[in-house]
Design a protein around this motif. Structure first.
Motif: not given
Length: 399
Positions: A375-376, A378-380, A382, A385
């Motif tokens: 999840a970390a 994926e947040r870095r 955006p 993705e």
């Protein structure tokens, strides 16, 4: 509910029965072949490794066939393997039968997951996958306890003969209810392999290996744990497996219901809870009522991870999901093999029948760490993705 989902659930019921029924029959099989309980655990490990190998191999070979035809061929292979197990005169041939049956497992659930997801609207994909896996969970409520009872009352060979008959029923159900579809256009091995370049796909598969492996570390040796530590009779193992199956059923419903709404928070909760419950199992295994409750919780928390992990792989492998889906099913069983092997090691080392629970707790905790890391990451990123689906979208054709 599309009838095709019912057909997939029927096939899953047969596969689920043969995968899990071995847990309750390990003492009987070990006694007949004059091998130790840890050695008999190789029947679990061998099956799991067969899934790991068979999932990508048969999925690749099946890229030139329609999905319905592949599902029917896979059920035929499943029937053959269980017949071999039922008739095996030696432990080696019994293990071979388990491996043959297992080769169909990963591809069936992998291809079936794709078929199930395509039968419904995008926002209902996880629920459709969960519906197919309901057959697997119901097998643990009905098929596995019944198979364990038959094995203890009549003989374990009869159990595998009955399982082969279940496979025939599953084959007929697929032939009747799954709609005939042409081979997917543009299905190429290179395109399917490209999905594995996405680190999120690999992280999801690693979570699968560790998380569900935690479940099998405990459940593989649940029969000797309950009879030797908790003080249950051999006959009571059947009902304990019913509890485990009920937990799996409830967990599957939970995972299918919430994975489409809050996938990663669901994984955090279930993996963290699973690690805690497995650690506590080393204590509760000494008390009959607490042991029974713990078995229910292990099934529920463990199987609540299945729909979200399978959906995450399908989402991240957009454009080429079939091979990734099948390999992730193999990842579940790689975790099973790893956990069964590690559990056998700690038992053989003299740490007792409850020691595999600690192995499971560590594996589940490691899966939770990977979920947070995924999840970390994926947040870095955006932008990357968000752009990924667009990059894989087909180029419009102008006439």
């Amino acid at each position: 509910m599309p009838l095709a989902l019912l057909a997939l659930a029927v096939g899953a019921f047969g596969i689920g029965t043969t995968e899990f029924v071995i847990m309750g029959l390990l003492p009987e099989i070990a006694a007949e072949y004059s091998v130790s309980i840890p050695a008999a655990g190789l029947l679990v490990t061998g099956y799991a490794l067969g899934v790991v190998v068979g999932a990508p191999l048969l999925t690749v070979l099946g890229t030139k066939a329609s999905r319905k035809r592949m599902l029917m061929l896979l059920m035929g292979l499943f029937v053959l393997g269980n017949l071999l197990s039922a008739l095996a005169p030696s432990f080696g041939l019994m293990l071979a039968g388990r491996v043959v049956a297992s080769l169909a497992h990963g591809s069936f659930f992998g291809i079936g997951s794709v078929v199930a997801a395509e039968l419904v609207a995008p926002e209902k994909k996880a629920g459709a996958i969960a519906t197919m896996f309901t057959g697997l969970t119901v097998a643990n409520i009905v098929g596995v306890p019944l198979g364990t009872f038959i094995g203890q009352a009549v003989g374990w060979r009869t159990t595998f003969a009955v399982v082969a008959a279940l496979g025939v029923i599953g084959l007929l159900g697929i032939a009747k209810l799954v709609p005939a579809t042409p081979r997917p256009e543009g299905a190429r091995l290179r395109g399917e392999l490209m999905a594995f370049r996405n680190p999120q796909v690999l992280l999801a598969m690693a979570m699968t290996v560790l998380g569900f492996g935690g479940v099998f570390a405990a459940i593989t040796y649940v029969a000797p744990m309950m009879t030797e530590v908790a003080g249950y009779s051999e006959g009571a193992v059947t009902w304990l497996l019913v509890l485990f199956g009920l937990g799996m059923f409830l967990g599957n419903l939970l995972g299918g219901r919430f994975a489409d709404r809050a996938l990663m928070p669901l994984l955090y909760s279930t993996l963290g809870g699973l690690a805690l419950v497995l650690a506590l199992f080393t204590v509760t295994a000494h008390h009959r009522i607490l042991a029974a409750i713990t078995i229910l919780l292990v099934g529920a928390l463990g199987f609540a991870t299945v729909p979200p992990l399978q959906k995450r792989v399908l989402d991240q492998a957009h454009g080429a999901p079939t091979l990734a889906s099948a390999v992730n099913i193999g990842a579940f069983n790689l975790g099973n093999a790893l956990a069964a092997w590690l559990g056998g090691i700690v038992i053989s080392a003299g740490f007792g029948y409850t020691s595999p629970n600690w192995v499971g707790a560590v594996l589940a905790a490691a899966a939770l760490v990977l979920a947070v890391w995924s999840a970390a990451l994926e947040r870095r990123s955006p932008v990357r993705e968000a752009a990924a689906p667009a990059a894989t979208a087909p180029t419009p054709v102008h006439h």
